[in-house]
Design a protein around this motif. Structure first.
Motif, PDB file in Angstrom:
ATOM      1  N   LEU A  55       0.832  -1.207   0.000  1.00 41.56           N
ATOM      2  CA  LEU A  55       0.000   0.000   0.000  1.00 41.56           C
ATOM      3  C   LEU A  55       0.862   1.250   0.000  1.00 41.56           C
ATOM      4  CD1 LEU A  55      -2.992  -0.696   2.429  1.00 41.56           C
ATOM      5  CD2 LEU A  55      -3.058  -0.430  -0.046  1.00 41.56           C
ATOM      6  N   VAL A  56       1.913   1.257   0.825  1.00 39.59           N
ATOM      7  CA  VAL A  56       2.808   2.402   0.872  1.00 39.59           C
ATOM      8  C   VAL A  56       3.518   2.562  -0.464  1.00 39.59           C
ATOM      9  CG1 VAL A  56       4.874   3.350   1.958  1.00 39.59           C
ATOM     10  CG2 VAL A  56       3.112   2.274   3.360  1.00 39.59           C
ATOM     11  N   GLY A  57       3.860   1.444  -1.093  1.00 41.59           N
ATOM     12  CA  GLY A  57       4.523   1.503  -2.391  1.00 41.59           C
ATOM     13  C   GLY A  57       3.689   2.202  -3.433  1.00 41.59           C
ATOM     14  N   GLY A  58       2.371   2.113  -3.328  1.00 42.81           N
ATOM     15  CA  GLY A  58       1.482   2.770  -4.273  1.00 42.81           C
ATOM     16  C   GLY A  58       1.527   4.279  -4.168  1.00 42.81           C
ATOM     17  N   SER A  59       2.081   4.785  -3.046  1.00 49.16           N
ATOM     18  CA  SER A  59       2.170   6.239  -2.883  1.00 49.16           C
ATOM     19  C   SER A  59       3.468   6.802  -3.441  1.00 49.16           C
ATOM     20  CB  SER A  59       2.081   6.576  -1.381  1.00 49.16           C
ATOM     21  OG  SER A  59       3.218   6.069  -0.701  1.00 49.16           O
ATOM     22  N   GLY A  60       4.318   5.909  -4.021  1.00 48.14           N
ATOM     23  CA  GLY A  60       5.596   6.362  -4.542  1.00 48.14           C
ATOM     24  C   GLY A  60       6.684   6.398  -3.491  1.00 48.14           C
ATOM     25  N   ARG A  61       6.386   5.874  -2.287  1.00 44.68           N
ATOM     26  CA  ARG A  61       7.367   5.861  -1.200  1.00 44.68           C
ATOM     27  C   ARG A  61       7.651   4.426  -0.792  1.00 44.68           C
ATOM     28  NH1 ARG A  61       3.864  10.067  -0.562  1.00 44.68           N
ATOM     29  NH2 ARG A  61       4.715  12.110  -0.080  1.00 44.68           N
ATOM     30  N   ALA A  62       7.893   3.554  -1.744  1.00 43.87           N
ATOM     31  CA  ALA A  62       8.008   2.122  -1.488  1.00 43.87           C
ATOM     32  C   ALA A  62       9.235   1.816  -0.651  1.00 43.87           C
ATOM     33  CB  ALA A  62       8.095   1.363  -2.811  1.00 43.87           C
ATOM     34  N   PRO A  63       9.056   1.135   0.504  1.00 46.25           N
ATOM     35  CA  PRO A  63      10.202   0.690   1.281  1.00 46.25           C
ATOM     36  C   PRO A  63      10.816  -0.544   0.654  1.00 46.25           C
ATOM     37  CG  PRO A  63       8.187  -0.007   2.348  1.00 46.25           C
ATOM     38  CD  PRO A  63       7.788   0.804   1.143  1.00 46.25           C
ATOM     39  N   ALA A  64      12.065  -0.783   0.935  1.00 46.24           N
ATOM     40  CA  ALA A  64      12.751  -1.964   0.431  1.00 46.24           C
ATOM     41  C   ALA A  64      12.613  -3.084   1.444  1.00 46.24           C
ATOM     42  CB  ALA A  64      14.225  -1.649   0.189  1.00 46.24           C
ATOM     43  N   ALA A  65      11.847  -4.110   1.117  1.00 48.04           N
ATOM     44  CA  ALA A  65      11.613  -5.219   2.027  1.00 48.04           C
ATOM     45  C   ALA A  65      12.469  -6.398   1.611  1.00 48.04           C
ATOM     46  CB  ALA A  65      10.145  -5.599   2.029  1.00 48.04           C
ATOM     47  N   GLY A  66      13.313  -6.844   2.538  1.00 52.99           N
ATOM     48  CA  GLY A  66      14.105  -8.033   2.261  1.00 52.99           C
ATOM     49  C   GLY A  66      15.345  -7.716   1.445  1.00 52.99           C
ATOM     50  N   ALA A  67      16.324  -8.581   1.588  1.00 62.23           N
ATOM     51  CA  ALA A  67      17.567  -8.437   0.829  1.00 62.23           C
ATOM     52  C   ALA A  67      17.742  -9.672  -0.025  1.00 62.23           C
ATOM     53  CB  ALA A  67      18.739  -8.259   1.786  1.00 62.23           C
ATOM     54  N   PRO A  68      18.497  -9.566  -1.145  1.00 60.64           N
ATOM     55  CA  PRO A  68      18.670 -10.729  -2.009  1.00 60.64           C
ATOM     56  C   PRO A  68      19.236 -11.921  -1.242  1.00 60.64           C
ATOM     57  CG  PRO A  68      19.484  -8.728  -3.062  1.00 60.64           C
ATOM     58  CD  PRO A  68      19.160  -8.366  -1.643  1.00 60.64           C
ATOM     59  N   GLY A  69      18.632 -13.088  -1.454  1.00 55.88           N
ATOM     60  CA  GLY A  69      19.109 -14.296  -0.803  1.00 55.88           C
ATOM     61  C   GLY A  69      18.558 -14.523   0.580  1.00 55.88           C
ATOM     62  N   ARG A  70      17.764 -13.594   1.110  1.00 53.35           N
ATOM     63  CA  ARG A  70      17.218 -13.758   2.453  1.00 53.35           C
ATOM     64  C   ARG A  70      15.700 -13.730   2.379  1.00 53.35           C
ATOM     65  NH1 ARG A  70      20.574  -8.978   4.109  1.00 53.35           N
ATOM     66  NH2 ARG A  70      22.669  -9.748   4.512  1.00 53.35           N
ATOM     67  N   PRO A  71      15.018 -14.452   3.277  1.00 52.27           N
ATOM     68  CA  PRO A  71      13.564 -14.356   3.290  1.00 52.27           C
ATOM     69  C   PRO A  71      13.125 -12.953   3.703  1.00 52.27           C
ATOM     70  CG  PRO A  71      14.385 -15.604   5.187  1.00 52.27           C
ATOM     71  CD  PRO A  71      15.544 -15.382   4.282  1.00 52.27           C
ATOM     72  N   ALA A  72      12.044 -12.472   3.093  1.00 53.41           N
ATOM     73  CA  ALA A  72      11.601 -11.106   3.368  1.00 53.41           C
ATOM     74  C   ALA A  72      11.038 -10.964   4.768  1.00 53.41           C
ATOM     75  CB  ALA A  72      10.562 -10.681   2.343  1.00 53.41           C
ATOM     76  N   GLY A  73      10.503 -12.033   5.359  1.00 50.94           N
ATOM     77  CA  GLY A  73       9.855 -11.951   6.654  1.00 50.94           C
ATOM     78  C   GLY A  73      10.614 -12.703   7.730  1.00 50.94           C
ATOM     79  N   ILE A  74      10.428 -12.287   8.980  1.00 53.22           N
ATOM     80  CA  ILE A  74      11.107 -12.953  10.093  1.00 53.22           C
ATOM     81  C   ILE A  74      10.231 -14.012  10.737  1.00 53.22           C
ATOM     82  CG2 ILE A  74      12.517 -10.923  10.545  1.00 53.22           C
ATOM     83  CD1 ILE A  74      10.706 -10.310  12.941  1.00 53.22           C
ATOM     84  N   ALA A  75       8.937 -14.026  10.422  1.00 51.65           N
ATOM     85  CA  ALA A  75       8.001 -14.990  11.004  1.00 51.65           C
ATOM     86  C   ALA A  75       6.786 -15.068  10.108  1.00 51.65           C
ATOM     87  CB  ALA A  75       7.602 -14.569  12.422  1.00 51.65           C
ATOM     88  N   SER A  76       5.877 -15.975  10.419  1.00 45.20           N
ATOM     89  CA  SER A  76       4.629 -16.051   9.669  1.00 45.20           C
ATOM     90  C   SER A  76       3.507 -16.510  10.583  1.00 45.20           C
ATOM     91  CB  SER A  76       4.755 -17.004   8.474  1.00 45.20           C
ATOM     92  OG  SER A  76       4.893 -18.345   8.901  1.00 45.20           O
ATOM     93  N   SER A  77       2.306 -16.089  10.235  1.00 40.09           N
ATOM     94  CA  SER A  77       1.121 -16.494  10.988  1.00 40.09           C
ATOM     95  C   SER A  77      -0.073 -16.456  10.038  1.00 40.09           C
ATOM     96  CB  SER A  77       0.872 -15.564  12.177  1.00 40.09           C
ATOM     97  OG  SER A  77      -0.151 -16.073  13.018  1.00 40.09           O
ATOM     98  N   PRO A  78      -0.671 -17.603   9.724  1.00 45.39           N
ATOM     99  CA  PRO A  78      -1.802 -17.605   8.788  1.00 45.39           C
ATOM    100  C   PRO A  78      -3.053 -16.995   9.418  1.00 45.39           C
ATOM    101  CG  PRO A  78      -1.464 -19.793   9.700  1.00 45.39           C
ATOM    102  CD  PRO A  78      -0.323 -18.955  10.184  1.00 45.39           C
ATOM    103  N   ILE A  79      -3.862 -16.360   8.597  1.00 45.93           N
ATOM    104  CA  ILE A  79      -5.161 -15.857   9.063  1.00 45.93           C
ATOM    105  C   ILE A  79      -6.130 -17.030   9.103  1.00 45.93           C
ATOM    106  CG2 ILE A  79      -7.094 -14.327   8.515  1.00 45.93           C
ATOM    107  CD1 ILE A  79      -5.107 -12.441   7.198  1.00 45.93           C
ATOM    108  N   VAL A  80      -6.757 -17.222  10.249  1.00 42.87           N
ATOM    109  CA  VAL A  80      -7.664 -18.349  10.458  1.00 42.87           C
ATOM    110  C   VAL A  80      -9.003 -17.830  10.959  1.00 42.87           C
ATOM    111  CG1 VAL A  80      -5.752 -19.911  10.976  1.00 42.87           C
ATOM    112  CG2 VAL A  80      -6.902 -18.715  12.847  1.00 42.87           C
ATOM    113  N   LEU A  81      -9.959 -18.724  11.026  1.00 41.60           N
ATOM    114  CA  LEU A  81     -11.237 -18.408  11.665  1.00 41.60           C
ATOM    115  C   LEU A  81     -11.146 -18.923  13.091  1.00 41.60           C
ATOM    116  CD1 LEU A  81     -14.100 -17.245  10.824  1.00 41.60           C
ATOM    117  CD2 LEU A  81     -14.856 -19.611  10.907  1.00 41.60           C
ATOM    118  N   ALA A  82     -11.121 -18.019  14.057  1.00 46.95           N
ATOM    119  CA  ALA A  82     -11.041 -18.397  15.459  1.00 46.95           C
ATOM    120  C   ALA A  82     -12.453 -18.612  15.991  1.00 46.95           C
ATOM    121  CB  ALA A  82     -10.331 -17.313  16.268  1.00 46.95           C
ATOM    122  N   ALA A  83     -12.696 -19.798  16.526  1.00 48.29           N
ATOM    123  CA  ALA A  83     -14.039 -20.160  16.984  1.00 48.29           C
ATOM    124  C   ALA A  83     -13.996 -20.603  18.439  1.00 48.29           C
ATOM    125  CB  ALA A  83     -14.587 -21.295  16.120  1.00 48.29           C
ATOM    126  N   PRO A  84     -15.062 -20.346  19.203  1.00 47.44           N
ATOM    127  CA  PRO A  84     -15.118 -20.880  20.564  1.00 47.44           C
ATOM    128  C   PRO A  84     -15.130 -22.411  20.544  1.00 47.44           C
ATOM    129  CG  PRO A  84     -16.848 -19.249  20.177  1.00 47.44           C
ATOM    130  CD  PRO A  84     -16.259 -19.582  18.854  1.00 47.44           C
TER     131      PRO A  84
END
Length: 673
Positions: free
Chosen positions: A200-229
Motif C-alpha cells: 500500500l505504501v509503495g502505491g504512494s511512490g514511497r516504497a520501502p525496500a523489504a528483504g535483501a537478495p538471498g534472504r527471506p523477506a519476513g522474520i516470522a509467519s502467521s496464517p489468518i484463520v477463523l477463530a471459533a469458541p
C-alpha cells in the motif's frame, strides 16, 4: 499515544522511559488500535496487571448457544483434552510457559537496550530506530539486544538498534504522506505484520525496500484463520463438517441476511453448516492487516467464480456489520456469547484472526478457549517483512546487518515461543489440538500484486459506505404475467426486493416508489415510503418495517402501461436534490418492459435532461433491473450509463437475486465506471 496502547492484558506492564509517546518501553504485545483494553487482575478485578506466574481464576462459564452439543469434542476439532498443565510452587508449567518467560526476559533486554552503559553511545554511534509490529516487538527487542552486544561497526562507527512497538497502520499512514495517526517519527527499519502494508505504501511512490537478495523477506509467519469458541468446534464436528471446511460454507454460515435461509452473497455451499450459525467479527481492514487479508482472501476465493463481484459485495457487507476494534476485542465476545437477553444468542461469535492471536488468547487460559479453523482452499499469511527505510548509506548498511541478526536461530526460537511459525510455515512444538492449533501449515494463497491490494482497499472504502437508495418497482399490467408455477413477475420482484432489504444495515437510507401510468394526480409514480434511515421510527414502526409492509401491499395496476421515462427523470432529480455526501446515492428501478407513455418525454429528451443534470460532485447513480423478454436492454443501458450505472436483465426468478447484488456492487467504481 499512551505508552500502554500496545500492551496486551496478559503481559506485565512497566512505566515507559521519559521522552514522549514513542519512547521504547519494556513489555510489548498485541496491538489495540482503539486504545488499551481494561486491565484485569487474575481474579477479574480492574486496575491490577496480570500476574504471569499465577493461574487466573476461572470465571463461571455462561450457558452455551442453542446449537451447542452436549458431547465433548474429539478428533481434529477437539481442544482442552487431557490433563491441564501442572503448577509447581505457584508457577504454571506447560507448553505455553516459554512464551511467558520470553515476555518477562524481554523486559530486561529492553532495559539493557536503553541503558547508557551499553558500550555504544555518544554522538559518533549509529543508532537505528526500529519500529516493529507490537506482536513481534518482544522478540525483535531481544534480537536487537544481542545485536548491540555484538559490537557491529559500519565505517568505523559503532552500530546499535533501539526498538519501539508501533501500529503498522499508523506507520503506513505516515510513510504514505497521508498524515500522522499516532506515529510522528519515520523509522530507519520497519517491521510491520504484513507485506500488504508495504504494498500500500509503495502505491504512494514511497516504497520501502523489504528483504535483501538471498534472504527471506519476513522474520516470522502467521496464517489468518477463523477463530471459533470451543463449543462451536464441538458443534461443527457433530454436524459432520470436514476438518478443514470451505471458505464458501463458512462465509454462508456467517451471513447476516435475516429472514433468508442462506445469505445470497456467499453463494452456494454444501449445506453441512447451518446458515446464520456464526456472527463474524473482523478487525477493521483500514487499520488491520488481518482485516485487509480477510478481504484479499474473500476476493481470491470468490472473485473468479460466476457472480464473484456480487459475492464479494456481500462479504464486504458481512464484514462491515461485524467490524471489531481489534483482534482481542473480537475474542472478548467468546466469553459472553449466548448470554440471556442478547438478541443473537443463537449465533456463535467467530473472529478472523492471526493464528498467533489464538495462541496468545489460549495462553491466558480463558473459560472458553479458542480453536483455529483452517479452511481447505488455503489462506493469507501475515509475513512480518523487514523494510529498510534509512536513506543514509551507513545506517542502511547497519540495517542490513540487523536484518541478518533477525534471521538467526535465537530470534526464530524467541518468535516460536510467542506462537509464530517460521517463514516457511514450520510450527512451534506447542501447536496441537490441545492448544487449539494444527501444526500442519495451511496452504498459502498466491501472493497478491500490489495493484490488486490497492484495488481491494479502494473497493472496501467505497463498498463500506452506507447506501442511500430509492427503489422503484414497475406495477404495470404485464407484471402480472406468470414466471413460475403460482409466481408472477411482480411477486418474484418483490421477494427479491425483500431479500435485498435484509442485506442493508440499519444505517442505510431507503425509500420505495411504484410506477406505471397515471398512478397519482396524472403522475406515473407514487411514493409508498419516503427515503430515510431504515432504523428511524415513523409513528409506531421503523422505516424498515414500513417498507416490508408496503411490499406486502403492492398490486399490479390492471391495464396499466409503463411510464418509464417520466419516472426515472423524477427519481434522479429527487435523489440529486436531496443528495447526502456521506452516502452512495442511487436509484434502483425494476421493470419488465419499455416505455409505453405517449404523453411523456422521449428517450432523447430523457437522456438530454440527465446529461445536463448529472453532477460528478454530487453523483447519483441509476441502475436498471429488467425482467423478461419484453425488456429493451439497450434502451435501459443508455439511460443508466449517463449516470455511470448499468442495466441488467433476468429471464428467470433465480437470476433476479444475483442481478440485484451485481447492481449494488456497481458502486465499487463510482463515479469512474
Amino acid at each position: 499515544m499512551s505508552a500502554f496502547d500496545d500492551v496486551p492484558e496478559w503481559a506485565p506492564r512497566n512505566q515507559p522511559e521519559p521522552g514522549g509517546p514513542e519512547s521504547p518501553y519494556t513489555f510489548l504485545g498485541a496491538s489495540h488500535p482503539a486504545g488499551p483494553p481494561p486491565r484485569r487482575a487474575a481474579g477479574g478485578h480492574e486496575g491490577e496487571p496480570f500476574d504471569a506466574f499465577s493461574r487466573p481464576d476461572r470465571t463461571p462459564r455462561p450457558p452455551g448457544p442453542a446449537h451447542a452439543a452436549a458431547r465433548q469434542p474429539r478428533g481434529p476439532w477437539a481442544l482442552g483434552r487431557g490433563r491441564p498443565p501442572r503448577r509447581v510452587g505457584g508457577i504454571l508449567l506447560g507448553p505455553l510457559a516459554g512464551a511467558i518467560g520470553l515476555v518477562l526476559l524481554t523486559g530486561f533486554g529492553a532495559y539493557a537496550l536503553a541503558s547508557p552503559g551499553d558500550g555504544c553511545s555518544g554522538g559518533a554511534a549509529l543508532t537505528l530506530d526500529v519500529a516493529a509490529a507490537p506482536d513481534v516487538a518482544p522478540a525483535v527487542a531481544r534480537s536487537a539486544g544481542r545485536f548491540n552486544d555484538a559490537g557491529h561497526r559500519v565505517d568505523g562507527r559503532c552500530a546499535r538498534a533501539r526498538v519501539r512497538a508501533a501500529d503498522p497502520a499508523a506507520v503506513a499512514t505516515l510513510l504514505s504522506g497521508k498524515g500522522v495517526a499516532g506515529v510522528a517519527r519515520r523509522p530507519d527499519v520497519w517491521i510491520p505484520d504484513s507485506s500488504l502494508w508495504t504494498k500500500l505504501v509503495g502505491g504512494s511512490g514511497r516504497a520501502p525496500a523489504a528483504g535483501a537478495p538471498g534472504r527471506p523477506a519476513g522474520i516470522a509467519s502467521s496464517p489468518i484463520v477463523l477463530a471459533a469458541p470451543r463449543g462451536l468446534a464441538t458443534q461443527l464436528r457433530n454436524l459432520g463438517a470436514p476438518e478443514r471446511p470451505a471458505w464458501r460454507d463458512l462465509l454462508a454460515a456467517a451471513g447476516t441476511a435475516s429472514g433468508a435461509e442462506r445469505d445470497p452473497a456467499a453463494g452456494p455451499g454444501t449445506g453441512v453448516i447451518p446458515p446464520r450459525l456464526f456472527r463474524l467479527q473482523v478487525p477493521d481492514p483500514a487499520r488491520s492487516a488481518t482485516g485487509m487479508g480477510s478481504l484479499i482472501l474473500a476476493g481470491a476465493v470468490l472473485g473468479g467464480a460466476p457472480g464473484g463481484e456480487a459475492s464479494f459485495t456481500g462479504v464486504v457487507r458481512t464484514i462491515r456489520e461485524g467490524v471489531a476494534v481489534s483482534v482481542d476485542a473480537a475474542f472478548t465476545a467468546f466469553a459472553t456469547s449466548a448470554s440471556p437477553g442478547q438478541g443473537e444468542a443463537d449465533r456463535y461469535p467467530v473472529a478472523m484472526a492471526p493464528e498467533q492471536a489464538v495462541f496468545a488468547y489460549n495462553a491466558r487460559r480463558p473459560a472458553e478457549p479458542a480453536v483455529a479453523v483452517y479452511p481447505e482452499e488455503g489462506t493469507v499469511y501475515l509475513d512480518y517483512p523487514v523494510a529498510v527505510l534509512a536513506e543514509d548509506r551507513a545506517k542502511a548498511g547497519a540495517a542490513r546487518m540487523l536484518e541478518t541478526a533477525l534471521a538467526d536461530r535465537a530470534t526464530r526460537d524467541d518468535l516460536r515461543r510467542l506462537g509464530f511459525r517460521a517463514p516457511g510455515g514450520a510450527a512451534p512444538a506447542s501447536f496441537s489440538p490441545r492448544t487449539g492449533l494444527d501444526p500442519r501449515p495451511p496452504r498459502a494463497l498466491p501472493e497478491t500484486p500490489a495493484a490488486d491490494v490497492r484495488r481491494t482497499m479502494q473497493s472496501w472504502a467505497q463498498l463500506s459506505l452506507s447506501i442511500r437508495m430509492l427503489s422503484i418497482i414497475d406495477v404495470s399490467g404485464s407484471m402480472d404475467e406468470g414466471v413460475a408455477p403460482g409466481v408472477t413477475r411482480l411477486q418474484s420482484t418483490v421477494r427479491t426486493a425483500q431479500g435485498g432489504l435484509a442485506l442493508l444495515p440499519d444505517d442505510s437510507e431507503l425509500g420505495q416508489w411504484i410506477f406505471s401510468t397515471d398512478l397519482q394526480g396524472g403522475r406515473d409514480w407514487r411514493e409508498l415510503v419516503s427515503v430515510g434511515p431504515l432504523n428511524q421510527r415513523l409513528g409506531s414502526a421503523t422505516r424498515r418495517q414500513l417498507v416490508l409492509s408496503a411490499f406486502a401491499r403492492i398490486r399490479v395496476k390492471e391495464h396499466g402501461d409503463t411510464g418509464l421515462y417520466d419516472t426515472v427523470m423524477a427519481a434522479f432529480d429527487y435523489m440529486k436534490r436531496t443528495y447526502k455526501p456521506e452516502y452512495v446515492n442511487s436509484v434502483l428501478l425494476w421493470t419488465d418492459g419499455e416505455n409505453e407513455d405517449p404523453r411523456g418525454p422521449s428517450l432523447e429528451e430523457t437522456l438530454d435532461h440527465m446529461r445536463r443534470e448529472y453532477d460528478p460532485e454530487r453523483p447519483v447513480q441509476v441502475n436498471m433491473l429488467g425482467y423478461g423478454s419484453d425488456v429493451d436492454v439497450n434502451e435501459l443501458r443508455r439511460i443508466a450509463q449517463v449516470t455511470h450505472g448499468d442495466a441488467y436483465v433476468a429471464e428467470t426468478p433465480g437470476q433476479i437475486q444475483a442481478i440485484f447484488l451485481r447492481a449494488v456492487s456497481r458502486r465499487v467504481c463510482e463515479p469512474d465506471c
